[in-house]
Design an enzyme around this catalytic site. Structure first.
Site, PDB file in Angstrom:
ATOM      1  N   ASN A 207       0.851  -1.195   0.000  1.00  0.00           N
ATOM      2  CA  ASN A 207       0.000   0.000   0.000  1.00  0.00           C
ATOM      3  C   ASN A 207       0.881   1.236   0.000  1.00  0.00           C
ATOM      4  O   ASN A 207       2.104   1.133   0.047  1.00  0.00           O
ATOM      5  CB  ASN A 207      -0.966  -0.035   1.200  1.00  0.00           C
ATOM      6  CG  ASN A 207      -0.223  -0.081   2.515  1.00  0.00           C
ATOM      7  OD1 ASN A 207       0.487   0.848   2.872  1.00  0.00           O
ATOM      8  ND2 ASN A 207      -0.361  -1.192   3.222  1.00  0.00           N
ATOM      9  N   PRO A 302      -3.572 -11.664  10.309  1.00  0.00           N
ATOM     10  CA  PRO A 302      -3.961 -11.423  11.694  1.00  0.00           C
ATOM     11  C   PRO A 302      -4.108  -9.924  11.920  1.00  0.00           C
ATOM     12  O   PRO A 302      -3.367  -9.133  11.329  1.00  0.00           O
ATOM     13  CB  PRO A 302      -2.769 -11.970  12.492  1.00  0.00           C
ATOM     14  CG  PRO A 302      -1.619 -11.960  11.536  1.00  0.00           C
ATOM     15  CD  PRO A 302      -2.213 -12.187  10.177  1.00  0.00           C
ATOM     16  N   LYS A 335     -14.382   1.394  15.264  1.00  0.00           N
ATOM     17  CA  LYS A 335     -13.139   0.613  15.186  1.00  0.00           C
ATOM     18  C   LYS A 335     -12.462   0.526  16.554  1.00  0.00           C
ATOM     19  O   LYS A 335     -11.922  -0.506  16.931  1.00  0.00           O
ATOM     20  CB  LYS A 335     -12.196   1.268  14.166  1.00  0.00           C
ATOM     21  CG  LYS A 335     -10.996   0.444  13.818  1.00  0.00           C
ATOM     22  CD  LYS A 335     -10.251   1.013  12.631  1.00  0.00           C
ATOM     23  CE  LYS A 335     -11.016   0.807  11.345  1.00  0.00           C
ATOM     24  NZ  LYS A 335     -10.318   1.310  10.172  1.00  0.00           N
TER      25      LYS A 335
HETATM   26  O1  C5P Z   1      -8.883  -2.135  10.339  1.00  0.00           O
HETATM   27  P1  C5P Z   1      -7.893  -1.110   9.972  1.00  0.00           P
HETATM   28  O2  C5P Z   1      -6.789  -1.604   9.072  1.00  0.00           O
HETATM   29  O3  C5P Z   1      -8.474   0.189   9.450  1.00  0.00           O
HETATM   30  O4  C5P Z   1      -7.226  -0.719  11.375  1.00  0.00           O
HETATM   31  C1  C5P Z   1      -6.186   0.179  11.486  1.00  0.00           C
HETATM   32  C2  C5P Z   1      -5.455  -0.020  12.766  1.00  0.00           C
HETATM   33  O5  C5P Z   1      -5.270  -1.392  13.060  1.00  0.00           O
HETATM   34  C3  C5P Z   1      -4.072   0.560  12.697  1.00  0.00           C
HETATM   35  O6  C5P Z   1      -3.690   0.965  13.996  1.00  0.00           O
HETATM   36  C4  C5P Z   1      -3.249  -0.618  12.205  1.00  0.00           C
HETATM   37  O7  C5P Z   1      -1.874  -0.494  12.567  1.00  0.00           O
HETATM   38  C5  C5P Z   1      -3.916  -1.781  12.917  1.00  0.00           C
HETATM   39  N1  C5P Z   1      -3.894  -3.042  12.173  1.00  0.00           N
HETATM   40  C6  C5P Z   1      -3.153  -4.090  12.640  1.00  0.00           C
HETATM   41  N2  C5P Z   1      -3.157  -5.298  11.984  1.00  0.00           N
HETATM   42  C7  C5P Z   1      -3.903  -5.463  10.876  1.00  0.00           C
HETATM   43  C8  C5P Z   1      -4.664  -4.397  10.379  1.00  0.00           C
HETATM   44  C9  C5P Z   1      -4.638  -3.196  11.049  1.00  0.00           C
HETATM   45  O8  C5P Z   1      -2.459  -3.931  13.654  1.00  0.00           O
HETATM   46  N3  C5P Z   1      -3.903  -6.642  10.256  1.00  0.00           N
END
Ligand code: C5P
Length: 395
Positions: A207, A302, A335
């Site tokens: 990304n 995860p 979230k």
């Molecule tokens: O669900 P989303 O990706 O939007 O969540 C963002 C938050 O969750 C961020 O703090 C990101 O570092 C963390 N995250 C994580 N592991 C993942 C996906 C997101 O720690 N697989």
């Protein structure tokens, strides 16, 4: 700030005259200076003037010290709060990078268990030379702090980078390095950057995260005195110095690194972790073999943040990020609950905002008490404000 003990190694460069002023400025501010001169330095400043300004004996000779009953070189290297090299010549930097110890100054630099700050000074061509830049990169990797050099006219008549930083700039860097700060003794974990999920040995899913915000947060936490473990995916920006650096590629590796870094007093999950990986990454490059398009089967990664929050080693304060492109506050509030973290730093990463990959950020801090809207500011300022809030929350 209470007076600190500075071991000042003066190298043999024309800027050595500025180190006399550096000694005065440090002493004015209540610090004590134990001076060490290299042999070359004595061609530029005299031991007598250095000793008179420092109000202390000047150390010059390794073998003197070995014979001496009062203080050996190991003890001398460790009695200070910080070791400062000013001016740090190309030669001294080369010795430090290579681990040479053939005189008192280089031996002290090898033997010390304290942090080292160098103020490089040399001709612009010498500074730009590939060998010096290679040495500088090695020294940064080793956690050596640098101050300068600055750009300007040089004693040799040329112009460019290589002038030693001014004494008060060096004083500022010294005080920042020895500053205890409200997070002293605290361990904070920061995740940063994107993850790369392999499709085959040459292709991956990624990304646009540059890692800039995570790196800025790590630097801000360091500036408040924290010990920082920095777990980063393949980011565009260089990792901060003085962190416990763990470089990973994939989300699964990031989770392992995070688990290995716990316990921590606080954790900031700034990484843009890929939600999915290939169920089975190919061992060999997938070929265009004329049999149609490849079908990529995904598996879910995860959720590192949620896993840590649900685990037995959850830090006292856990901060997540939410990069959204719509309904930022609502989505981020949901979230926070879903992932079980204490705060969420929410931002709108729609391309029109220029935030992803840019130098500014526009965030809302979501906690159990509601949403706090911060004005748009530099990522460094967001980081500083967040680090200060973390320090406050940890008490
Ligand atoms: O669900 P989303 O990706 O939007 O969540 C963002 C938050 O969750 C961020 O703090 C990101 O570092 C963390 N995250 C994580 N592991 C993942 C996906 C997101 O720690 N697989």
């Amino acid at each position: 700030m209470a007076g600190k003990k500075i071991l000042l190694i003066i190298g043999g460069g024309i800027a050595a005259f500025k180190s006399l002023d550096l000694i005065r400025r440090l002493r004015e501010r209540g610090h004590s200076v134990t001076p060490v001169l290299t042999k070359a330095a004595t061609e530029f400043v005299t031991p007598l003037s250095v000793s008179a300004l420092a109000g202390e004996k000047v150390y010059q000779d390794l073998f003197d010290l070995n014979d001496e009953a009062e203080m050996g070189h190991i003890e001398l290297s460790r009695a200070a709060d910080l070791v400062v090299v000013a001016p740090a010549t190309a030669d001294l930097m080369g010795k430090m990078a290579a681990g040479l110890a053939n005189d008192l100054a280089s031996t002290l630099l090898m033997a010390t268990d304290k942090r080292v700050l160098i103020a490089p000074s040399m001709n612009v061509r010498m500074w730009e030379h590939a060998a010096t830049q290679r040495n500088l990169a090695t020294l940064h990797e080793d956690g050596i702090l640098t101050c300068g050099p600055n750009e300007g006219d040089m004693a040799c008549g040329e112009f460019g980078f290589g002038r030693m930083a001014e004494p008060m700039e060096i004083v500022g860097a010294i005080e920042a390095a020895v500053n205890d700060g409200p997070l002293k003794g605290r361990h904070v974990l920061v995740t940063s950057g994107p993850t790369h999920e392999p499709i085959d040995p040459v292709r991956y899913i990624a990304n646009r995260s540059s890692g800039a915000q995570g790196a800025a947060i790590a630097r801000a936490l360091l500036s408040l005195g924290a010990e920082v473990t920095f777990v980063t995916g393949p980011a565009d920006v260089v990792a901060p110095m003085r962190v416990n650096l763990v470089a990973v590629q994939t989300a699964q590796q990031m989770l392992e690194a995070v688990n290995a870094a716990l316990p921590a007093d606080a954790a900031v999950f700034a990484a843009a972790v890929a939600d999915w990986r290939m169920e089975h990454a190919a061992d060999q490059k997938i070929k265009k073999d004329g049999n149609g398009l490849p079908v990529l089967a995904f598996a879910e990664n995860p959720d590192i943040l949620a896993t840590v929050c649900a685990g037995t080693q959850k830090p006292k304060l856990v901060v997540g990020f939410a990069a959204e492109t719509q309904n930022v506050v609502e989505n981020a509030t949901a979230k926070r609950k879903r992932k079980g973290c204490d705060w969420i730093v929410a931002n709108d990463v729609s391309p029109s905002t220029g935030i992803m990959g840019g130098s500014e950020n526009d965030v809302t801090l979501i906690s159990k008490d509601g949403a706090e809207d911060w004005p748009r500011m530099g990522k460094d300022q967001v980081a500083q404000r967040l680090a200060e809030k973390i320090a406050e929350a940890l008490g």
